[in-house]
Design an enzyme around this catalytic site. Structure first.
Site, mmCIF file in Angstrom:
data_model
loop_
_atom_site.group_PDB
_atom_site.id
_atom_site.type_symbol
_atom_site.label_atom_id
_atom_site.label_comp_id
_atom_site.label_asym_id
_atom_site.label_seq_id
_atom_site.Cartn_x
_atom_site.Cartn_y
_atom_site.Cartn_z
ATOM 1 N N GLU A 282 -14.859 -39.817 -13.104
ATOM 2 C CA GLU A 282 -14.682 -38.472 -13.663
ATOM 3 C C GLU A 282 -15.789 -37.554 -13.154
ATOM 4 O O GLU A 282 -15.577 -36.374 -12.919
ATOM 5 C CB GLU A 282 -14.694 -38.528 -15.190
ATOM 6 C CG GLU A 282 -14.335 -37.209 -15.843
ATOM 7 C CD GLU A 282 -14.327 -37.304 -17.367
ATOM 8 O OE1 GLU A 282 -13.271 -37.634 -17.921
ATOM 9 O OE2 GLU A 282 -15.373 -37.064 -17.986
ATOM 10 N N HIS B 4 -11.589 -31.616 -14.233
ATOM 11 C CA HIS B 4 -12.519 -32.434 -13.458
ATOM 12 C C HIS B 4 -11.933 -32.662 -12.067
ATOM 13 O O HIS B 4 -10.719 -32.673 -11.892
ATOM 14 C CB HIS B 4 -12.729 -33.807 -14.105
ATOM 15 C CG HIS B 4 -13.327 -33.751 -15.467
ATOM 16 N ND1 HIS B 4 -14.681 -33.674 -15.684
ATOM 17 C CD2 HIS B 4 -12.753 -33.755 -16.688
ATOM 18 C CE1 HIS B 4 -14.918 -33.646 -16.988
ATOM 19 N NE2 HIS B 4 -13.762 -33.700 -17.626
ATOM 20 N N HIS C 162 -7.653 -31.490 -18.699
ATOM 21 C CA HIS C 162 -7.361 -32.338 -19.848
ATOM 22 C C HIS C 162 -8.096 -31.801 -21.076
ATOM 23 O O HIS C 162 -8.928 -30.901 -21.008
ATOM 24 C CB HIS C 162 -7.722 -33.814 -19.592
ATOM 25 C CG HIS C 162 -9.174 -34.150 -19.719
ATOM 26 N ND1 HIS C 162 -9.621 -35.404 -20.017
ATOM 27 C CD2 HIS C 162 -10.288 -33.395 -19.586
ATOM 28 C CE1 HIS C 162 -10.935 -35.414 -20.065
ATOM 29 N NE2 HIS C 162 -11.372 -34.215 -19.801
ATOM 30 N N ASP D 83 -2.363 -34.196 -9.848
ATOM 31 C CA ASP D 83 -3.154 -33.218 -9.100
ATOM 32 C C ASP D 83 -2.742 -31.783 -9.427
ATOM 33 O O ASP D 83 -1.563 -31.428 -9.332
ATOM 34 C CB ASP D 83 -3.015 -33.473 -7.600
ATOM 35 C CG ASP D 83 -4.013 -32.662 -6.797
ATOM 36 O OD1 ASP D 83 -5.153 -32.474 -7.275
ATOM 37 O OD2 ASP D 83 -3.657 -32.232 -5.688
ATOM 38 N N HIS D 84 -3.730 -30.969 -9.817
ATOM 39 C CA HIS D 84 -3.518 -29.571 -10.214
ATOM 40 C C HIS D 84 -2.558 -29.455 -11.387
ATOM 41 O O HIS D 84 -1.770 -28.501 -11.481
ATOM 42 C CB HIS D 84 -3.084 -28.711 -9.018
ATOM 43 C CG HIS D 84 -4.219 -28.473 -8.061
ATOM 44 N ND1 HIS D 84 -4.687 -29.450 -7.215
ATOM 45 C CD2 HIS D 84 -4.994 -27.380 -7.868
ATOM 46 C CE1 HIS D 84 -5.692 -28.960 -6.526
ATOM 47 N NE2 HIS D 84 -5.914 -27.716 -6.902
ATOM 48 N N CYS E 283 -15.563 -32.302 -23.692
ATOM 49 C CA CYS E 283 -14.225 -32.654 -23.206
ATOM 50 C C CYS E 283 -13.145 -32.410 -24.254
ATOM 51 O O CYS E 283 -11.969 -32.620 -23.984
ATOM 52 C CB CYS E 283 -14.183 -34.100 -22.720
ATOM 53 S SG CYS E 283 -14.753 -34.277 -21.019
HETATM 54 NI NI NI Z 1 -13.403 -33.674 -19.575
#
Ligand code: NI
Length: 136
Positions: free
Chosen positions: A126, A41, A14, A79-80, A33
């Protein structure tokens, strides 16, 4: 009232940023981030549902069915993947854990109600130290 929690894990990329701001200003708000080149993550998702025990069966929801719904509606879309660009329910949203928890809630609420149970909590971790809980 009985509460059942299912844990799932997913790895996703992300970037947290507001499109109108410079990379520098985003870095001030979101820190690491907001790295323009993405990062990932290893998330932990915990979904808690509540309901009454069925007196005939002695339980209230098949945990395998709960797993299937979470995987189909949420995990397969995250996912992925890059949640900013690939996850339909995050389109147009800032990819914070807060927004993710609300979006996951919205994805799961209806399908779980169709199974006769009530969604109680969506918890997204996270990191080991930071997690969000959303109760609708
Ligand atoms: Ni992040």
């Amino acid at each position: 009232m009985i509460y059942l929690t299912r844990r799932e894990r997913f790895s996703a990329a992300h970037r947290m940023f507001r499109p109108g701001l410079s990379d520098e200003d985003n870095l001030k708000i979101y820190g690491k981030c907001s790295n323009p080149n993405w990062h990932g993550h290893n998330y932990v998702l915990k979904v808690t549902v509540r309901g009454e025990i069925d007196p005939d069966t002695g339980y209230f929801m098949n945990a395998t069915r709960l797993k299937e719904i979470i995987n189909e509606r949420v995990i397969e879309k995250l996912d992925h993947r890059n949640m900013n660009t690939e996850t339909d329910f995050m389109a147009g949203k800032i990819a914070t854990t807060e927004n993710l928890a609300v979006a996951v809630w919205d994805e799961l609420k209806g399908p779980l109600e169709a199974e006769g149970v009530t969604l109680h909590c969506v918890r997204i971790e996270e990191t080991e130290n930071n997690f969000i809980e959303y109760y609708g």
